[in-house]
Design an enzyme around this catalytic site. Sequence first.
Site, PDB file in Angstrom:
ATOM      1  N   GLU A 479       1.093  -1.256  -0.032  1.00  0.00           N
ATOM      2  CA  GLU A 479      -0.172  -0.229  -0.160  1.00  0.00           C
ATOM      3  C   GLU A 479       0.780   1.888   0.273  1.00  0.00           C
ATOM      4  OE1 GLU A 479      -2.543   1.147  -0.823  1.00  0.00           O
ATOM      5  OE2 GLU A 479      -3.231   2.250   0.795  1.00  0.00           O
ATOM      6  N   LYS A 483       0.974   4.469  -2.885  1.00  0.00           N
ATOM      7  CA  LYS A 483       0.683   5.916  -2.653  1.00  0.00           C
ATOM      8  C   LYS A 483       1.412   6.245  -2.804  1.00  0.00           C
ATOM      9  CE  LYS A 483      -3.211   5.374  -1.173  1.00  0.00           C
ATOM     10  NZ  LYS A 483      -3.588   4.812  -1.294  1.00  0.00           N
ATOM     11  N   HIS A 502      15.505 -13.406  -3.430  1.00  0.00           N
ATOM     12  CA  HIS A 502      15.185 -14.283  -4.000  1.00  0.00           C
ATOM     13  C   HIS A 502      14.832 -13.689  -5.437  1.00  0.00           C
ATOM     14  CE1 HIS A 502      14.589 -17.345  -1.693  1.00  0.00           C
ATOM     15  NE2 HIS A 502      13.521 -16.896  -1.239  1.00  0.00           N
TER      16      HIS A 502
END
Length: 601
Positions: A479, A483, A502
């Site tokens: 999130e 933004k 990874h």
Amino acid sequence: MCGIFGFVSATGLPVRAVVDALRTLEYRGYDSWGIAYSNDERLIVYKQAGRLPGEVPSLPSTSVALGHTRWATHGGVSDENAHPHLDCTETLAVVHNGIIENYHPLRQALEATGHRFRSTTDSEIFAHLLEELLRRSEREAHGATPVESEMRVVTAVRHAFERIRGLNAFIIMHRPSRQLVAIKSTSPLVIGIGRAGVFVSSDAIALVGHAERIYYLRDDDVALLSAEGPRLFDRCTGEPRPIRWEPLTVHPADTSLGGYPHYLIKEIHEQPRVIERILRERLESAHELAELIAKSYGTFLVGCGTAGYAALCGSYLFSRIARRHVNAVIASEFKYQEHFLTDRSLVIALTQSGETVDVIEAVQAAKRRGATVAALVNVMGSTVSRLADFAVPLSAGPEQSVLSTKAYTAKLAILLLAAHFLNGSEHVGLDVLWRAVEGMEVALAPATLDRIRAVADRLVAAEHCYVIGRGLSYPTALEAALKIKEATYIHAEGFAGGELKHGVIALIEDGSPCLVFSPLDETRPDILSGAMEVRSRGGWIVGISPEPDEAFDVHVPVADVGDASPLVSIVPAQLLAYELAVRRGFDPDRPRNLAKSVTVK
Ligand code: F6R
């Protein structure tokens, strides 16, 4: 997407009222805008590409007017493609939200019968289609009763609407009769009545100051607004039906900037009050939601974008607090995963607007399979709030910045409460949420803001930014990155901290900024190791955490609020996105290419 508005007033209203309403609706789309109104002789149209200017030409009063603010789908952004669109005779003006899926064959057929198109939009087709149907009905009108004549436009609109495919909402102005007709399928429309006249809009907040009572149109309605007032008809049969008015509960203060320079910063600051309101007013709803989850055999949280991240965070909250497996699915992917829904499943739709088409489709799929549908929704009266068997209002107040902030933390608060109710640990849930309210206040205080501003100064010219978190903080990382992307156009990527090695770590180079969420939970040792690994490859680490650490180049302190950490940790990231947008010269409320309610696929 696209904001539409219109009024009919027996006493007359300034056309400026349309422009003001479009300003309120601009968050639905801001590629171009336009208005049409009737004077004594003809239809007057102003329309142009670009955002609404601060000042518009002086405008008269009129009895009927409409307007549109556009988020382009079919047809590029140009003056010609801005709405309203007129028919060939210039007696009809049409504003549209949606996509006419079968526009191509319709346009070809209309052009073949001599209609001249001025734009490359799908929307203009509706004006010409109506013109065609009205012309035919005129020829057949000899001997029609006065009522039939009056209903001619409504009937033509109903028939034209039957001919098009897709999710659409229209307001049509018929200049000779000074009527507006409103019709819709899924895309929202609300009519309102006040002292000065009757109004229609794609969003109730544009009716604030005009209407005292409102009615959300249903898909099987068609509304006729005239000097005599509003009337409602069955879209299929044309039979009149009563209007079930409800009071308009949004107040002018809810929609004003209230002294802030932008809605984004206003709404970020409103968050502690929103959570307080939930703690005072929504406990019963959270309890009922927990009961629904307890009864269900398979629960799915669905949402898009920020709401999708709230869903993901919810799945972590239910797992750790209530030991309950709750699936989180992006709403636009739900149709590929819906096959195991049964009449014992529960689908919980998370949506600020209640109009996101992917969420609506997920809800409709769930209903077709007999599942129960609950919704956490901010705009009550919206499509999702009406489709759901059980709707929990987020009580966040109007969210007018295109970027979602307070609706996100409101969803998290309700999910956290429901998880605690399910676990029988209500008092713990209440305690952490009250601590989160205080924690949000601290995150919004000048001391934190100073740190954020220093980080923003350093990041202002950055091209990339990485954000990591684990466990409950993984959705927070996603999130936060969203933004930053939306507000600043800096390429920001959120990752689960464990994924770094990874592949992602290959991106890190000297000076790469990396935000690290490190609450005092079990993820701390691992996320700090990840931060150290980034730092030793030249990364510049901003630690958002209750405690400092040697891995951080800058420490942004946040309160330790246990499982409510996602509500508090996201605040500095929201503030950073805002500060960066302002520094980079962008409008934080209206990012390019975006619109608030995503009503198209
Ligand atoms: C991001 C944002 C979007 C919305 C998404 C869903 O800041 O606002 O990602 O969260 O479009 O919208 P709603 O919640 O209205 O369904």
